[in-house]
Write an enzyme that holds these catalytic residues in place. Structure first.
Site, PDB file in Angstrom:
ATOM      1  N   HIS A 406      39.906  -0.757   8.650  1.00  0.00           N
ATOM      2  CA  HIS A 406      40.219  -0.071   7.012  1.00  0.00           C
ATOM      3  C   HIS A 406      41.683   0.347   7.391  1.00  0.00           C
ATOM      4  O   HIS A 406      42.687   1.037   7.826  1.00  0.00           O
ATOM      5  CB  HIS A 406      39.669   1.110   7.000  1.00  0.00           C
ATOM      6  N   CYS A 427      37.339   3.741  14.503  1.00  0.00           N
ATOM      7  CA  CYS A 427      37.914   2.402  13.888  1.00  0.00           C
ATOM      8  C   CYS A 427      38.773   2.168  13.849  1.00  0.00           C
ATOM      9  O   CYS A 427      39.464   3.055  14.998  1.00  0.00           O
ATOM     10  CB  CYS A 427      37.717   3.476  12.168  1.00  0.00           C
TER      11      CYS A 427
END
Length: 479
Positions: A406, A427
């Protein structure tokens, strides 16, 4: 003439009377001919010696054992195990008045018996008999064999092992009846094959083997094919009660398990050709082929029901971009935790390279390595955790634990050692403009290879398939 006849008649009458009287006195103390007591002939035996004679018959009895191999014939005597057959009666009443007629008629008497013997000595003697000592060949059932390119019936083998319990009972029976010979073969005392060459069971089995052996299944794995024929097909069948071969569900399960273990790539290890540093060993991850066992078994059943060879593809619970040995293909995303870099390849050509920030290992949030896959693609959503709630424009999860790709608008710097102190919760943070450019190129099921070149580098593929390729075109550099 009449006088002579009278004299002769008188003499004959006297003779007959004399014989009768003599017989009357004789049979007063002895048993008449054809007198059988418990099946034994006691004709002319003194009545006072009944019990002794009865016992002597058993004490002196000897039984001949006749084997298939006459060299193994042997004998067992009553004295070998203290065998005595006695009766409770001292005598049996038998009137002598009718002896002339009674002598011509068999007379059978049944009286109570008392058998005595040393059971331990009997067992010891039986175990030393030649037919028992000479046991060496077990009987074998007739069976179907494959020989000289065809199935055929191999004849049964008749061995010389004895049914020991029945043998012992038969010995005692012969002693009881004073039968002097015991033929092991005639009395069916050898262990015989249960299945003979003439049985319907083996004939059914032969026909079934011939039918199943002709079947063929070809499993298609794109650049590889696996043929299962002959014995491989037979291995998933079992014999039914009538001798025919029937598909065995458990064996079929094991067959599909072995097939899956050989060809599935889900959560397996890969030797990956990394950008600039060569080979890396990447373990696990959620990318790869995962066989649907139940559906694949049904496909196999359908194929086996047909007479002609059948080509099938296994059913899958999860697929990948390629069914070739290199199932990653040439379009994928590569991430190196040590270098904090991400590369995007399309059709083997490098399209994009960028610095990233991955999970913070010092806080237990290190990004897990593995060959993963993008399983969802979302826009404008919040990522939340116990201590954070962050808005992202592009979100592409790559594993089942919440790790994904992301953009990170809150960061101004990427790469280097930022991840060690200010890394993410796991992430892979990507600069906003780079993620904006990368997101449209991604797709559901896209491979994402995450590795750590500091710990997973290898010098030799060791015969394993190598996935990945070196860059073939200049990439756009992210920030």
């Amino acid at each position: 003439m009449k006088k002579t006849f009278k004299i002769i008649f008188g003499l004959l009458l006297i003779l007959i009377i004399s014989i009768y009287i003599g017989g009357l006195f004789f049979f007063t103390n002895r048993y008449m001919p054809r007198t059988y007591i418990n099946g034994r002939d006691f004709g002319l035996v003194k009545k006072s010696e009944l019990k002794k004679t009865y016992e002597d018959l058993s004490r002196n009895f000897e039984l001949e054992i006749i084997a298939k191999d006459k060299n193994l014939n042997d004998k067992i005597a009553a004295k070998d195990f203290g065998y005595v057959d006695s009766i409770g009666s001292e005598s049996i009443d038998q009137t002598a008045f009718y002896w002339p007629v009674a002598s011509l008629v068999p007379k059978h008497y049944k009286v109570d018996r008392d058998l005595k013997f040393d059971a331990e000595a009997l067992d010891e003697k039986i175990n030393k008999l030649k037919p028992v000592m000479g046991q060496k060949d077990h009987s074998q059932d007739a069976k179907v064999i494959y020989q000289d390119g065809e199935f055929k019936i191999q004849d049964e083998i008749h061995g010389n092992f004895i049914k020991m319990d029945e043998f012992k009972n038969s010995i005692l029976g012969h002693f009881g009846d004073l039968k002097e010979k015991l033929d092991l073969a005639e009395e069916n005392l050898y262990q015989e094959p249960e299945i003979t060459k003439d049985s319907e069971y083996i004939k059914n089995q032969l026909a079934s083997y011939k039918d199943v052996y002709k079947k063929k299944i070809i499993f298609d794995f794109d650049d590889r094919k696996e043929e299962v024929t002959g014995q491989g097909i037979i291995a998933i069948y079992s014999k039914a009660d009538d001798g025919t071969l029937a598909l065995d569900e458990e064996k079929l399960k094991h067959f599909v398990e072995r097939l899956a273990a050989k060809y599935d790539t889900y959560r397996t290890s890969r030797i990956f050709n990394s950008t600039g540093l060569g080979l890396m060993k990447v373990d696990g991850g959620i990318y790869g082929w995962l066989t649907d066992r139940k559906a694949t078994r049904e496909k196999i059943k359908e194929a086996l029901a047909k007479e002609e060879p059948v080509t099938i593809k296994p059913a899958y619970r999860q697929d990948a971009v390629s069914r070739k040995v290199d199932d990653v293909g040439k379009t994928y995303i590569e991430v190196d935790l040590a270098r904090q870099k991400l590369w995007y390849y399309k059709d083997g050509a490098l399209q994009l390279e960028t610095n990233v920030v991955t999970g913070n290992p010092t806080k237990g949030n290190g990004t897990p390595t593995g060959t993963d896959r993008i399983w969802s693609r979302e826009r404008d959503r919040y990522l939340t955790g116990e201590t954070y709630r962050s808005k992202v424009s592009y979100w592409a999860p790559i594993n089942w634990s919440g790790v994904g790709l992301h953009d990170a608008s809150w960061r101004s710097n990427f790469g280097g050692n930022i991840y060690k102190s200010g890394g993410s919760h796991g992430c892979i943070n990507i600069p906003v403009p780079v993620m904006k450019n990368l997101f449209p190129q991604t797709f559901t099921g896209m491979p994402v290879i995450v590795y750590n070149s500091a710990t997973q580098r290898v010098n030799d593929a060791g015969g394993q398939v190598v996935v990945g390729q070196q860059p073939q075109a200049q990439a756009n550099q992210g920030q």
